[in-house]
Design an enzyme around this catalytic site. Structure first.
Site, mmCIF file in Angstrom:
data_model
loop_
_atom_site.group_PDB
_atom_site.id
_atom_site.type_symbol
_atom_site.label_atom_id
_atom_site.label_comp_id
_atom_site.label_asym_id
_atom_site.label_seq_id
_atom_site.Cartn_x
_atom_site.Cartn_y
_atom_site.Cartn_z
ATOM 1 C CE1 TYR A 80 53.595 72.147 30.144
ATOM 2 C CE2 TYR A 80 54.341 73.447 31.362
ATOM 3 C CZ TYR A 80 53.599 72.577 31.624
ATOM 4 O OH TYR A 80 53.981 71.130 31.878
ATOM 5 N NE ARG A 390 25.939 57.811 43.370
ATOM 6 C CZ ARG A 390 27.153 57.441 43.111
ATOM 7 N NH1 ARG A 390 27.216 58.530 43.063
ATOM 8 N NH2 ARG A 390 28.132 56.672 42.597
HETATM 9 N N1 PM9 Z 1 30.099 63.586 41.839
HETATM 10 C C1 PM9 Z 1 28.423 63.490 41.310
HETATM 11 O O1 PM9 Z 1 27.961 62.726 40.114
HETATM 12 C C2 PM9 Z 1 30.698 62.406 39.715
HETATM 13 C C3 PM9 Z 1 31.164 61.308 40.157
HETATM 14 S S1 PM9 Z 1 30.400 60.518 40.841
HETATM 15 C C4 PM9 Z 1 29.128 59.753 39.947
HETATM 16 O O2 PM9 Z 1 28.300 63.694 42.257
HETATM 17 C C5 PM9 Z 1 31.736 64.972 46.070
HETATM 18 C C6 PM9 Z 1 31.177 64.914 47.255
HETATM 19 C C7 PM9 Z 1 31.278 64.585 44.131
HETATM 20 C C8 PM9 Z 1 31.946 64.155 43.623
HETATM 21 C C9 PM9 Z 1 31.615 63.674 42.584
HETATM 22 C C10 PM9 Z 1 34.078 64.542 43.397
HETATM 23 C C11 PM9 Z 1 34.951 63.926 42.995
HETATM 24 C C12 PM9 Z 1 34.154 64.443 44.995
HETATM 25 N N2 PM9 Z 1 33.269 64.718 46.310
HETATM 26 O O3 PM9 Z 1 34.079 64.136 39.609
HETATM 27 O O4 PM9 Z 1 36.281 64.185 40.006
HETATM 28 O O5 PM9 Z 1 30.007 65.024 44.543
HETATM 29 O O6 PM9 Z 1 35.395 66.060 39.803
HETATM 30 O O7 PM9 Z 1 34.583 65.165 42.268
HETATM 31 C C13 PM9 Z 1 29.749 63.724 41.155
HETATM 32 P P1 PM9 Z 1 34.856 64.647 40.103
#
Ligand code: PM9
Length: 465
Positions: A80, A390
């Site tokens: 943990y 997008r």
């Molecule tokens: N990006 C992508 O597919 C996955 C979720 S949104 C469809 O591009 C940036 C620049 C990203 C990003 C996620 C995150 C968030 C932050 N900044 O998905 O939470 O491209 O790990 O990261 C996605 P997490």
């Protein structure tokens, strides 16, 4: 040897790995795909992956891990507290990114949540080089207002600039003068800029940003999610960095910032994980306390020991020049095929994806009939290739007016997972995109029939008009 023997004019590159394990993918009939799309309300996020042939939804958490990473998974210390894998991860981030203090999180948005809650007060403004969906939402939920300070060209899919993700320093300074530096907790700097097409920032721009922020006492927080890809573009496009290892460029880039949020699911070659990095000991203390509330203890932050080990090893692999060259090279390969056939895509070709310009595929479909959502659906119907909208759906609604936000870019992203697909897969994708482009004028738009409150692109449903 005949004197007239033809010789190739090129010398090809190949990936610096060979395949050891394969995962079958399934081809489907047009009828199956129509049913699957209907069931998913024309939203590629709501499809079952079993119904997908080539999955270009995202490069997030979809990478293939190496045997070295899988071997690390067997060395998971699932205690943990104080897992040895956390210390390996911490050391890898300190070594390759250069930050002093590390708070692990379950993925990128966990880090964004903590950072936003910690630094943003209601009424603050957070300037950034174009919004990202989860990043902006956390800034807004903390009471901040995101202000776009990316250069104008980033919003033009046809503008060809080597560093199209750069911050417009004049726009930023005008904002500081207008609202006052004390209303700006930090500049949110993305490298590369996802929503602009995976476009990099230049080292010169980041250096100048640092100087400007120093004049006003404002922090810079890097979104390092695809910073290794950004470092590669600097190596390729900036004379001063020719021949400099990507690892060294990454270090320098990070050195101009005060910390970062990170989704390890991209550059770091893992299926889950992230972190928040900071240089300020007082901020670190606060973040380390907050992480226990929202993510998990400060030595795991929502990850298992084996996941942390895989990420530590993934970071090491991600900064190798031959890896990153092949990774971006595959994206380029797909993009060059499409450009050869005059398919409208965002240029220059970015680091992690090809962005189809849906506005030019369907000039007859107005933005409130969701051209990019339509294009993603048509591409799936044609070949089972899954992509991501997008455009106006991803942009969401303005919290003040409740109206759609109409972004200048109405795009479909073909996102290439790392080390997963072959050149042959890219050929199939390119040919399908071409077929869909040919059908352009006959295509009708969509209407939204269900809209969730937050990050609507994930769960909204549509019907054909
Ligand atoms: N990006 C992508 O597919 C996955 C979720 S949104 C469809 O591009 C940036 C620049 C990203 C990003 C996620 C995150 C968030 C932050 N900044 O998905 O939470 O491209 O790990 O990261 C996605 P997490």
């Amino acid at each position: 040897m005949p004197e007239t023997r033809k010789r190739p004019t090129r010398r090809s590159w190949a990936e610096p790995w060979k395949v050891k394990v394969v995962e079958p993918v399934r081809w489907t009939s047009r009828e199956q795909r129509e049913r699957a799309l209907d069931d998913a309300g024309f939203n590629t996020f709501l499809m079952r992956s079993e119904d997908v042939y080539i999955d270009l939804l995202t490069d997030s958490g979809t990478s293939a891990m190496s045997d070295y990473q899988w071997a690390g998974m067997m060395l998971g210390d699932e205690s943990y507290a104080g897992s040895r894998n956390f210390y390996h991860l911490e050391a890898a981030i300190q070594k390759y990114y250069g930050y002093r203090y590390i708070v692990p999180t379950h993925q990128g948005r966990g880090a964004e949540h903590i950072l936003s809650r910690m630094l943003i007060k209601p009424g603050d403004f957070v300037p950034g080089n174009m919004y990202f969906t989860t990043t902006r939402l956390h800034q807004e939920l903390a009471g901040g207002t995101f202000v776009d300070v990316v250069i104008d060209e980033a919003h033009d899919p046809r503008a060809w600039l080597p560093f199209k993700g750069n911050v417009d320093l004049n726009k930023l300074e005008a904002l500081i003068e207008k609202v006052g530096a004390d209303k700006i907790p930090y500049v949110s700097l993305a490298a590369t800029v996802n929503m602009a097409g995976g476009q990099p920032v230049s080292m010169q721009n980041v250096r100048e940003l640092r100087a400007l922020c120093d004049r006003y006492g404002i922090r810079i927080m890097l979104d390092a999610t695809r910073a290794v890809e950004n470092a590669y573009f600097i190596q390729q496009r900036d004379e001063d960095y020719r021949g400099v290892p990507v690892a060294a460029i990454l270090q320098e880039l990070c050195s101009y910032t005060d910390g970062c949020t990170m989704s390890g699911k991209k550059d770091s070659l893992v299926n889950i994980g992230g972190w928040l990095a900071l240089n300020d000991p007082a901020l670190f203390d606060e973040a380390r306390n907050m992480v226990v509330v929202y993510e998990g203890l400060h030595t795991y932050g929502g990850m298992s020991g084996r996941d942390m080990e895989a990420m530590a090893r993934g970071i090491e692999e991600s900064v190798q020049d031959d890896h990153i060259r092949a990774r971006v090279g595959q994206v380029e390969y797909l993009g060059m095929n499409l450009l050869e056939w005059s398919i409208p895509i965002v240029e220059p070709i970015g680091g992690h994806a090809i962005y189809l310009d849906a506005a030019r595929f369907y000039p007859h479909i107005p933005q409130d009939q969701f051209p990019a959502q339509t294009l993603a659906a048509e591409l799936y119907l044609d070949s089972g290739v899954r992509s991501m909208e997008r455009g106006v759906v991803s942009a969401g609604r303005d919290p003040a007016t409740g109206d759609h936000r109409y972004p200048k870019l109405e795009l479909v992203r073909l996102t290439i997972p790392r080390r997963v697909y072959t050149q042959a897969h890219m050929d199939v994708v390119a040919e399908s995109v071409d077929a869909v482009f040919e059908e352009g004028k006959k295509t009708r738009g969509l209407r939204m029939v269900y809209e969730p409150k937050y990050l609507r692109f994930f769960q909204a449903r549509f019907e054909r008009l």
